[in-house]
Design an enzyme around this catalytic site. Structure first.
Site, mmCIF file in Angstrom:
data_model
loop_
_atom_site.group_PDB
_atom_site.id
_atom_site.type_symbol
_atom_site.label_atom_id
_atom_site.label_comp_id
_atom_site.label_asym_id
_atom_site.label_seq_id
_atom_site.Cartn_x
_atom_site.Cartn_y
_atom_site.Cartn_z
ATOM 1 N N GLN A 142 0.835 -1.199 0.000
ATOM 2 C CA GLN A 142 0.000 0.000 0.000
ATOM 3 C C GLN A 142 0.867 1.245 0.000
ATOM 4 O O GLN A 142 0.534 2.246 -0.640
ATOM 5 C CB GLN A 142 -0.914 0.004 1.232
ATOM 6 C CG GLN A 142 -1.960 1.113 1.231
ATOM 7 C CD GLN A 142 -2.992 0.939 0.143
ATOM 8 O OE1 GLN A 142 -3.446 -0.165 -0.118
ATOM 9 N NE2 GLN A 142 -3.356 2.031 -0.505
ATOM 10 N N ALA A 182 -5.657 5.119 -0.737
ATOM 11 C CA ALA A 182 -5.617 5.033 0.724
ATOM 12 C C ALA A 182 -4.198 5.220 1.246
ATOM 13 O O ALA A 182 -3.251 4.619 0.732
ATOM 14 C CB ALA A 182 -6.168 3.695 1.182
ATOM 15 N N SER A 187 -5.915 1.477 4.942
ATOM 16 C CA SER A 187 -6.677 0.627 4.031
ATOM 17 C C SER A 187 -7.182 -0.644 4.709
ATOM 18 O O SER A 187 -6.422 -1.363 5.366
ATOM 19 C CB SER A 187 -5.815 0.236 2.826
ATOM 20 O OG SER A 187 -6.474 -0.707 2.014
ATOM 21 N N HIS A 189 -7.858 -3.215 3.201
ATOM 22 C CA HIS A 189 -7.253 -4.353 2.505
ATOM 23 C C HIS A 189 -6.108 -4.943 3.325
ATOM 24 O O HIS A 189 -5.815 -6.135 3.230
ATOM 25 C CB HIS A 189 -6.749 -3.924 1.128
ATOM 26 C CG HIS A 189 -7.856 -3.682 0.133
ATOM 27 N ND1 HIS A 189 -8.592 -4.710 -0.413
ATOM 28 C CD2 HIS A 189 -8.358 -2.539 -0.383
ATOM 29 C CE1 HIS A 189 -9.489 -4.208 -1.252
ATOM 30 N NE2 HIS A 189 -9.377 -2.894 -1.238
ATOM 31 N N ASP A 196 -12.530 -6.091 -3.565
ATOM 32 C CA ASP A 196 -13.197 -5.276 -4.573
ATOM 33 C C ASP A 196 -13.773 -6.243 -5.595
ATOM 34 O O ASP A 196 -13.022 -6.973 -6.259
ATOM 35 C CB ASP A 196 -12.206 -4.316 -5.233
ATOM 36 C CG ASP A 196 -11.632 -3.312 -4.243
ATOM 37 O OD1 ASP A 196 -12.361 -2.928 -3.314
ATOM 38 O OD2 ASP A 196 -10.459 -2.921 -4.401
ATOM 39 N N GLU A 243 -16.597 3.972 -3.013
ATOM 40 C CA GLU A 243 -16.154 2.731 -3.649
ATOM 41 C C GLU A 243 -17.259 1.675 -3.488
ATOM 42 O O GLU A 243 -17.169 0.789 -2.637
ATOM 43 C CB GLU A 243 -14.849 2.226 -3.021
ATOM 44 C CG GLU A 243 -13.647 3.108 -3.305
ATOM 45 C CD GLU A 243 -12.350 2.464 -2.830
ATOM 46 O OE1 GLU A 243 -12.391 1.335 -2.294
ATOM 47 O OE2 GLU A 243 -11.291 3.089 -2.995
ATOM 48 N N HIS A 246 -16.492 -2.156 -3.100
ATOM 49 C CA HIS A 246 -15.655 -2.611 -1.986
ATOM 50 C C HIS A 246 -16.540 -3.282 -0.929
ATOM 51 O O HIS A 246 -17.415 -2.644 -0.334
ATOM 52 C CB HIS A 246 -14.922 -1.398 -1.387
ATOM 53 C CG HIS A 246 -14.027 -1.712 -0.235
ATOM 54 N ND1 HIS A 246 -12.648 -1.638 -0.316
ATOM 55 C CD2 HIS A 246 -14.296 -2.071 1.040
ATOM 56 C CE1 HIS A 246 -12.126 -1.935 0.860
ATOM 57 N NE2 HIS A 246 -13.110 -2.208 1.703
#
Length: 278
Positions: A142, A182, A187, A189, A196, A243, A246
């Site tokens: 990230q 992000a 994030s 994630h 996603d 988003e 997501h």
């Protein structure tokens, strides 16, 4: 005759007293909130008009919110709130991640992967083809994505010239990059609990141009597998992100409540942490 008149007056007085009691009870009826969710109200009074000797109707005590404590949030990673004000450390990584069955290399928390696999299988069974555009991302990855975007913006702002990260232009570019990518540690994630989901690989991420039947199905059924639509467009001002592709795992009970009530995770979290600001 006098006794009859006295009896009638006595009965009239009793009726007047009874009428006054009933009216006062009706005027004192109140709206009792079930847990605070919008629209979750019940009108209650304590008088039964069929049987005047009936016991008072008790006020409702059911709380429609999931019965969670702050300790539940602190002890379960799948309930973590992650955003610019609540960052994960650079050292954080899930206990274990495994490949999402329908992909070649996308990863997800091993513990909760069965729920995602079942969700994806159900989507395919419904007649859609699922494309997993994003899943687990480490802090370092990230960080690379963010720095790349910040450098690109700084280059464009400087008129096609590379600038050092100490340059005020680069610092300005960092703030712009936060609106697009992000910031490292912010994030979901990184939790290994977010994906996603698209119906194909899009070159432009424009939600209005995507298959709305696909997302309508996801929104209707995602909670059955413990997932929520994490960043819906209508909640942009609360979450900071738009988003709608997501999806985030939060467990079936929490997901069902959030999707049925039409709230975002920030609103849900704030119910249990009154001092939480978003």
């Amino acid at each position: 005759m006098k006794k009859k008149v006295a009896w009638l007056l006595c009965m009239a007085g009793l009726c007047l007293v009874l009428y006054t009691i009933v009216v006062s009870r009706m005027e004192s009826s109140t709206d009792v909130i079930f847990g605070g969710a919008e629209g979750a109200y019940v009108k209650s009074d304590s008088v039964t008009f069929i049987d005047m000797n009936a016991t008072p109707t008790p006020e409702p005590t059911v709380d429609i919110w999931p019965q969670l404590t702050q300790s539940d949030f602190e002890n379960n990673r799948y309930l973590d709130i992650v955003n610019n004000d609540n960052l994960l450390s650079s050292a954080y990584e899930p206990d274990s991640v495994s490949r999402i069955t329908s992909t070649k290399y996308m990863l997800f928390s091993t513990e909760y992967l069965p729920y995602l696999d079942a969700f994806i299988e159900a989507i395919n069974d419904a007649g859609f083809d699922v494309y997993v555009a994003g899943a687990y991302r480490s802090y370092s990855y990230q960080n690379e994505l963010f720095n790349s975007k910040a450098s690109q913006i700084a280059y464009e702002m400087a008129g096609g010239v590379d600038v050092d990260y100490t340059d005020p232009i680069y610092q300005e570019a960092v703030e712009e990059a936060k609106k697009i990518t992000a910031y490292p540690g912010s994030s979901e994630h990184q939790l290994g609990l977010a994906v996603d989901l698209l119906d194909k690989n899009y070159s432009r991420m424009v939600y209005s141009e995507m298959n709305q039947d696909f997302f309508a199905w996801l929104d209707e059924h995602c909670a059955e597998y413990g997932f929520i639509k994490r960043y819906p467009t209508k909640k942009l001002l609360l979450t900071g992100w738009d988003e709608p592709w997501h999806y985030r795992y939060v467990g079936k009970e929490v997901a069902t409540f959030i999707m049925e009530q039409g709230i975002c995770y920030e609103e849900f979290y704030a119910h249990y942490f009154p001092d939480f600001e978003y």
